[in-house]
Design an enzyme around this catalytic site. Sequence first.
Site, PDB file in Angstrom:
ATOM      1  CB  ILE A   1      -0.940   0.011   1.220  1.00 16.96           C
ATOM      2  CG1 ILE A   1      -2.001  -1.082   1.081  1.00 16.96           C
ATOM      3  CG2 ILE A   1      -1.631   1.370   1.360  1.00 16.96           C
ATOM      4  CD1 ILE A   1      -2.983  -0.856  -0.039  1.00 16.96           C
TER       5      ILE A   1
ATOM      6  CE1 TYR B   1      16.238  -5.528  -3.091  1.00 24.92           C
ATOM      7  CE2 TYR B   1      13.950  -5.989  -2.528  1.00 24.92           C
ATOM      8  CZ  TYR B   1      14.965  -5.914  -3.468  1.00 24.92           C
ATOM      9  OH  TYR B   1      14.700  -6.200  -4.783  1.00 24.92           O
ATOM     10  CG  ASN B   2      10.607  -3.972   1.376  1.00 27.25           C
ATOM     11  OD1 ASN B   2      11.060  -4.755   0.562  1.00 27.25           O
ATOM     12  ND2 ASN B   2       9.715  -4.331   2.280  1.00 27.25           N
TER      13      ASN B   2
ATOM     14  CB  ALA C   1       0.992   3.026   4.549  1.00 27.27           C
TER      15      ALA C   1
ATOM     16  CB  SER D   1      -7.918   1.949   9.443  1.00 27.57           C
ATOM     17  OG  SER D   1      -8.271   1.077  10.498  1.00 27.57           O
TER      18      SER D   1
ATOM     19  CE  LYS E   1      -7.953  -9.443   7.745  1.00 28.53           C
ATOM     20  NZ  LYS E   1      -8.284  -8.798   6.474  1.00 28.53           N
TER      21      LYS E   1
ATOM     22  CB  VAL F   1      -5.260  -4.182  -1.649  1.00 28.88           C
ATOM     23  CG1 VAL F   1      -5.979  -2.955  -1.141  1.00 28.88           C
ATOM     24  CG2 VAL F   1      -4.079  -4.526  -0.755  1.00 28.88           C
TER      25      VAL F   1
ATOM     26  NE  ARG G   1      -4.898 -17.656   7.616  1.00 30.40           N
ATOM     27  CZ  ARG G   1      -4.385 -16.739   6.803  1.00 30.40           C
ATOM     28  NH1 ARG G   1      -3.131 -16.817   6.420  1.00 30.40           N
ATOM     29  NH2 ARG G   1      -5.128 -15.732   6.385  1.00 30.40           N
TER      30      ARG G   1
ATOM     31  CD  GLU H   1      -8.590 -16.786   7.944  1.00 34.91           C
ATOM     32  OE1 GLU H   1      -8.265 -16.289   6.856  1.00 34.91           O
ATOM     33  OE2 GLU H   1      -8.352 -17.969   8.249  1.00 34.91           O
TER      34      GLU H   1
END
Length: 655
Positions: A290, A314-315, A364, A407, A410, A450, A557, A560
Amino acid sequence: MIRHLTTLPRNTKRAISVGIDIVALTFSYAFALFVRYEQVFIPQDADVYWAFLLALPVSLLLFVRLGLYRAVVRYMALSALLVITSGVLTSALVLAAAVWSLNADVPASVVINYALMSLVLVGGLRLLMRALYEQKVSRRKTRVIIYGAGSAGRQLAQSLLNGGEFHPIAFLDDDPTLQNSTMLGIRVFSPKQIEEVLEHYEPKLVLLAIPSAARSRRKEILEYLEPFKVTVQTIPGMSDVVSGKMRIDELQDVRIEDLLGRDPVEPRKKLMEVNIRGKAVLVTGAGGSIGAELCRQIVQYEPSMLVLVEVSEYNLYAIEKELQEYVHQHELDVLIKPVLSSIQNQNRLTRTMQRFHIETVYHAAAYKHVPMVEFNIVEGVRNNIFGTFRTAQAAISAGVQDFVLISTDKAVRPTNVMGATKRFAELVLQGLASRKDHQTHFSMVRFGNVLGSSGSVVPLFRRQIAEGGPVTVTHPDITRYFMTIPEAAQLVIQAGAMGSIAARAEGNNGGQVFVLDMGEPVKIVELAQKLIRLMGLEIKSKENPHGDIEIVYTGLRPGEKLYEELLIGENVLESEHKRIMTARELSLPWREIELYLEQLDTLCFEFKVHDIHTLLQQAPLAFQPTSAICDLTWQPKLKTKVADMQDLDDELSKN
């Protein structure tokens, strides 16, 4: 023989072509003489022969000059036929000139017949060779149907005909004016005739060549094709083809966006620019799925500076490099600043925001994977709650104008720690917004899953199908909302702008919770079934034991839940944007939030996982966990073997 000819050296093939043309031109001249005199006639005038012998080498030189021997016969296009025509007509003119200069007894009709016959032989032999080659090669190529006989479909067909992998055998098109016609030697059928086409031609693939069609229309087509046992693939969008990013014959698996059929809404330029154009903008979690897309969208609206905050080296390197290349390519006056930092480091964030005079923050950064947070509760609380709090405090200290939190759905009646921490983060920002000692406007944007993010089910399903299955789904009734990352990022920016405008108009610090319209929820098992069928495979089940791919249910899980929600209550207001709503939900005074934060901070420091879990349930988050605590570094107080031995010794001493 054809295969042997194609493997010969290029010079050898050119020599063969020259020899064939010599024979063809000679025969054409002899044929023209025969037609003129209607008998096998050998003129007594030697100049009749000399005229042709002079014209022949000149004609061959002209053929070379025109590039006729550079054209590869099996790829010969219309332009090559025009070259052949020009060469033959020029050869006829040379022959006419030779006849005139030698004053040979050759009538004009002989020259005309020579030209016509040469065109038939020189061009026809090449076409014949091409046809024989294509017939030979097409037997080894995968037979495909192209859905769409428009410009993109024709380009694709031409590309595939020249390639060595696929052979288009039919077009399907909805346009009745194109049906029953022939394009590039390929017949156009109505989609209603697909069963007949599949039975007659036995293709392996259907290629969608409708890049400009709306997603809703593509969804209709995919639903129509789904029952047929044939793999469906698509071509790239025309924007990617035109920009040179992809070739039109680079086939892709059916995109999940097409299965959902959700057409994107064009972003409103005014809202996209409010908090961005000419401003210094900071994005936390800039290297995530995102965060990175937010950066891509933001840089297009030319902020004066874009600061990337990311904890992963790295990101951060990857997104900074990508954005620098974009800025350079489009000659934008935007400074890109990569900052390596955790969002829990308030001093570092404050210094960064002050140093670059940040005006807008998009927050984010978060831990979003439900099982990972369930296994690491303390870090989930530290990052999602205290990370948000410290980032917001840094923004207030640095005088940031607008702060937007990304946000999640969930956070609504959470059943897991991740959702509870995100709902708590919302309450923190709402509490900060209620304070009067600063000028920072806060807003929150809530949405569901997403497509293409890390952890998305779609790549997992594709890999499992490619490996022969089984495809794993947690529960037959589990449903989720889906949205593309670009659309989510655009709506986040627009919602944040709406929050800023409203806060300024009302003279407060905001605190609005915006909810994105995610469309209709999708059953995950139905998504898996569609992907299996559109890859030309059958679902293996009790009813169909000989199918290809089995779907296995693995169970929910930890944390969940079956259904995600976007609203806690029904108190929702529409906004000026049809895909952005405003939620009116519970908020707490800052003093109460502060007390919760103090308790949580102490419990995290002492690593009291059970007490943290209990506090999250007691707080007004509507947190109702569906599983027991499963933090990997915490366990209930159980007697150890040493304790058991000590108890035994005590009992013996008593006796």
